[in-house]
Scaffold this motif. Structure first.
Motif, mmCIF file in Angstrom:
data_model
loop_
_atom_site.group_PDB
_atom_site.id
_atom_site.type_symbol
_atom_site.label_atom_id
_atom_site.label_comp_id
_atom_site.label_asym_id
_atom_site.label_seq_id
_atom_site.Cartn_x
_atom_site.Cartn_y
_atom_site.Cartn_z
ATOM 1 N N CYS A 366 38.966 21.209 48.493
ATOM 2 C CA CYS A 366 39.342 19.795 48.421
ATOM 3 C C CYS A 366 38.465 19.061 47.412
ATOM 4 O O CYS A 366 38.961 18.297 46.570
ATOM 5 N N GLN A 367 37.161 19.291 47.471
ATOM 6 C CA GLN A 367 36.246 18.617 46.547
ATOM 7 C C GLN A 367 36.458 19.080 45.103
ATOM 8 O O GLN A 367 36.276 18.302 44.162
ATOM 9 N N MET A 368 36.868 20.323 44.910
ATOM 10 C CA MET A 368 37.169 20.788 43.553
ATOM 11 C C MET A 368 38.293 19.957 42.945
ATOM 12 O O MET A 368 38.263 19.624 41.754
ATOM 13 N N ILE A 369 39.292 19.634 43.740
ATOM 14 C CA ILE A 369 40.400 18.807 43.247
ATOM 15 C C ILE A 369 39.913 17.384 42.960
ATOM 16 O O ILE A 369 40.224 16.810 41.904
ATOM 17 N N LEU A 370 39.147 16.823 43.889
ATOM 18 C CA LEU A 370 38.703 15.440 43.721
ATOM 19 C C LEU A 370 37.786 15.278 42.513
ATOM 20 O O LEU A 370 37.795 14.245 41.849
ATOM 21 N N HIS A 371 36.983 16.303 42.218
ATOM 22 C CA HIS A 371 36.090 16.247 41.060
ATOM 23 C C HIS A 371 36.774 16.688 39.776
ATOM 24 O O HIS A 371 36.336 16.314 38.679
ATOM 25 N N ASN A 372 37.831 17.491 39.917
ATOM 26 C CA ASN A 372 38.498 18.064 38.738
ATOM 27 C C ASN A 372 40.014 17.996 38.936
ATOM 28 O O ASN A 372 40.659 19.016 39.244
ATOM 29 N N PRO A 373 40.606 16.816 38.799
ATOM 30 C CA PRO A 373 42.044 16.646 39.076
ATOM 31 C C PRO A 373 42.934 17.592 38.281
ATOM 32 O O PRO A 373 44.042 17.916 38.736
ATOM 33 N N GLU A 374 42.456 18.034 37.123
ATOM 34 C CA GLU A 374 43.269 18.943 36.311
ATOM 35 C C GLU A 374 43.475 20.298 36.991
ATOM 36 O O GLU A 374 44.347 21.078 36.593
ATOM 37 N N ARG A 375 42.691 20.594 38.037
ATOM 38 C CA ARG A 375 42.807 21.870 38.739
ATOM 39 C C ARG A 375 43.692 21.763 39.996
ATOM 40 O O ARG A 375 43.777 22.705 40.782
ATOM 41 N N LYS A 376 44.331 20.622 40.153
ATOM 42 C CA LYS A 376 45.115 20.399 41.374
ATOM 43 C C LYS A 376 46.189 21.474 41.564
ATOM 44 O O LYS A 376 46.355 22.011 42.664
#
Length: 519
Positions: A366-376
């Motif tokens: 979840c935090q990966m998405i919030l910090h890196n929206p391009e990885r959603k």
């Protein structure tokens, strides 16, 4: 029963303080006195107020509000019987006066004569039905009517109707003191029903059984390490001087990682030895040191060893990690698997793994998405495959976990993965999801309709920030709690100062604290 959607079309609401003066015979001169009386009746030290109100009643016998003030004055001063007597007199002389009815209804509720409340407030328990000839009410009348109705429903254990009325009142007067007072009537019922709900949900909850058992051995001897500096990790708790951490991090990477992995192996091999010693923060924090330092080294190659360590049972993990399972561990997964989300997916698909270990993996994603929206898109596929696998599984597969699914769905909401709604609905329809975390599917749908909250994005700490965060915010670690010479501060096992994020919320909602008031 009145519906909040059309209340204002049924009658008008006014804030005019003089709205009913003509109806009740209140003259301008009396109005000025009433304004001061409203405060004076609440002052217990005012010994003359009863005589003053009685004198005004003699002067204005047709004004019911004076009798109401007299009833209140007696009640505030502890003469409850006299207060009831005055209210009966008021009700006899002014049978249509709302506050006389409300006082009587409150008396019935206090005496558990619940069946008599609809007799005096009307079976519909709606103010427009009680006064069909009126098309306008003062806001004070509305609020006080709602307060009594909410109190009544709470008293007869009808939480649904009490909550419905409270929502209507909050929409009409969200910031009014009376609205807060009305909600207080619901606290006890909420707590009771939440406790009952949690007991029932625990009975129906699906939890995996641990598959990986601790080896049966009683080793007492520490392993040999490549670097003598590693011994410091057995001698210091999280107060370890940062210069010692710098020294360790400066060691050759390959041999250092081998030593840090051996710390985890030692925690397994000598578990019985350390458990028999009793928890000591200074000597038992080496597992945390290992995980934190591997995180700082971005030692992706250590993930298999870490996963292996985290597959043991709840008691073992709770002993070594405590609340770090839910508060710190996700930071390790974030750093170690930042470029290898497939490793996290494969771990989530393993049967028999502790709920909150897996939840930490989900939080890292979840935090990966919030910090890196391009990885959603990439991480959405991970969630989709994991949730689909759970939906296609049965209890016999030993992977289904009601709480994990509830918490993971909460993570999906936090990072805006609304594309998962169809598979989430399947999980709800099959009864696989704990309702006490995000509510039912309807509630989840509603949450997905809201914008992603900025506060869901958490700071990813360096190793030194991670240590400082624990030391400065966790009970048992706070640096301002210095031991004195007569009463030394005993080390405390890793316990968060706040309510556990996965504990039931104390507000009584029945949800986990993480998904309720913690926000």
């Amino acid at each position: 029963m009145e519906d909040q959607k059309n209340i204002k079309s049924v009658y008008k609401i006014t804030n005019d303080p003089h709205f009913q003066n003509q109806r009740y015979g209140v003259t301008p001169a009396l109005q000025r006195q009433l304004e001061s009386l409203a405060e004076e009746v609440q002052n217990k030290r005012n010994t003359k107020i009863i005589d003053r109100i009685t004198s005004l009643i003699d002067e204005y016998p047709e004004v019911p509000v004076l009798k109401n003030y007299l009833s209140v004055a007696y009640n505030v001063r502890g003469n409850h019987d006299k207060s009831v007597e005055i209210n009966e007199w008021m009700l006899a002389e002014h049978p249509e006066y709302l506050f006389a009815k409300l006082n009587k209804a409150n008396f019935y509720i206090e005496n558990s004569e619940f069946g008599k409340v609809p007799e005096i407030l009307g079976t519909a328990l709606g103010i427009s039905q009680l006064y069909p000839e009126r098309d306008e009410f003062h806001i004070g009348e509305i609020i006080n009517f709602y307060k009594v109705v909410i109190r009544y429903y709470a008293a007869i254990d009808d939480q649904n109707l009490a909550e419905k009325k409270l929502r209507e009142l909050k929409n009409l007067a969200p910031d009014h003191l009376g609205t807060g007072e009305a909600e207080e009537y619901l606290f006890k019922l909420r707590m009771k029903n939440a406790a009952d709900f949690l007991v029932k949900e625990r009975e129906l909850a699906i939890s995996p059984k641990t598959l990986k058992l601790l080896p049966k051995q009683n080793k007492t001897k520490a392993p040999q390490f490549n670097h003598p500096e590693i011994q410091n990790l057995y001698n210091f708790g999280l107060h370890i001087p940062h210069e010692k951490l710098h020294e360790i991090l400066a060691l050759p990477r390959t041999s250092l990682i081998e030593d840090l992995e051996n710390l985890l192996l030692d925690a397994v091999n000598r578990y019985n030895y350390f458990e028999d010693l009793g928890w000591d923060e200074e000597t038992h924090s080496f597992v945390l040191h290992s995980l934190f330092l591997l995180k700082e080294l971005k030692a992706c190659e250590s993930l298999p060893r870490i996963f292996s360590f985290l597959e043991y049972d709840y008691d073992f993990l709770d002993f070594w990690l405590g609340d770090h399972k839910t508060d710190s561990l996700w930071q390790c997964f974030y750093s170690l698997a930042f470029t290898n989300t497939d490793a996290l997916k494969q771990f989530l698909l393993k049967p028999g793994v502790d709920t909150y270990i897996k939840t930490s993996v989900s939080e890292a994603l979840c935090q990966m998405i919030l910090h890196n929206p391009e990885r959603k898109s990439e991480i959405l596929n991970v969630y989709s495959e994991v949730l689909t696998h759970f939906s296609e599984s049965s209890v016999d597969d030993n992977i289904l976990d009601s709480d994990f699914l509830g918490l993971t769905i909460g993570d999906a909401i936090d990072c805006g993965l609304f594309e998962l709604k169809p598979i989430i609905k399947e999980l709800y329809d099959k009864g696989y999801v704990s309702l006490g975390i995000n509510g039912d599917f309807e509630a989840v749908e509603k949450e997905f309709g809201k914008p992603v909250k900025s506060y869901h994005k958490k700071k990813v700490f360096t190793v030194f920030e991670l240590y400082n965060n624990v030391l400065n915010t966790w009970a048992g670690y706070k640096e301002d709690r210095e031991p004195d010479s007569h009463n030394p501060l005993l080390p405390v096992q890793a316990v968060s100062e706040k309510i556990g994020r996965n504990d039931p919320c104390p507000c009584g909602s029945g949800k986990k604290y993480k998904k309720c008031c913690m926000k």
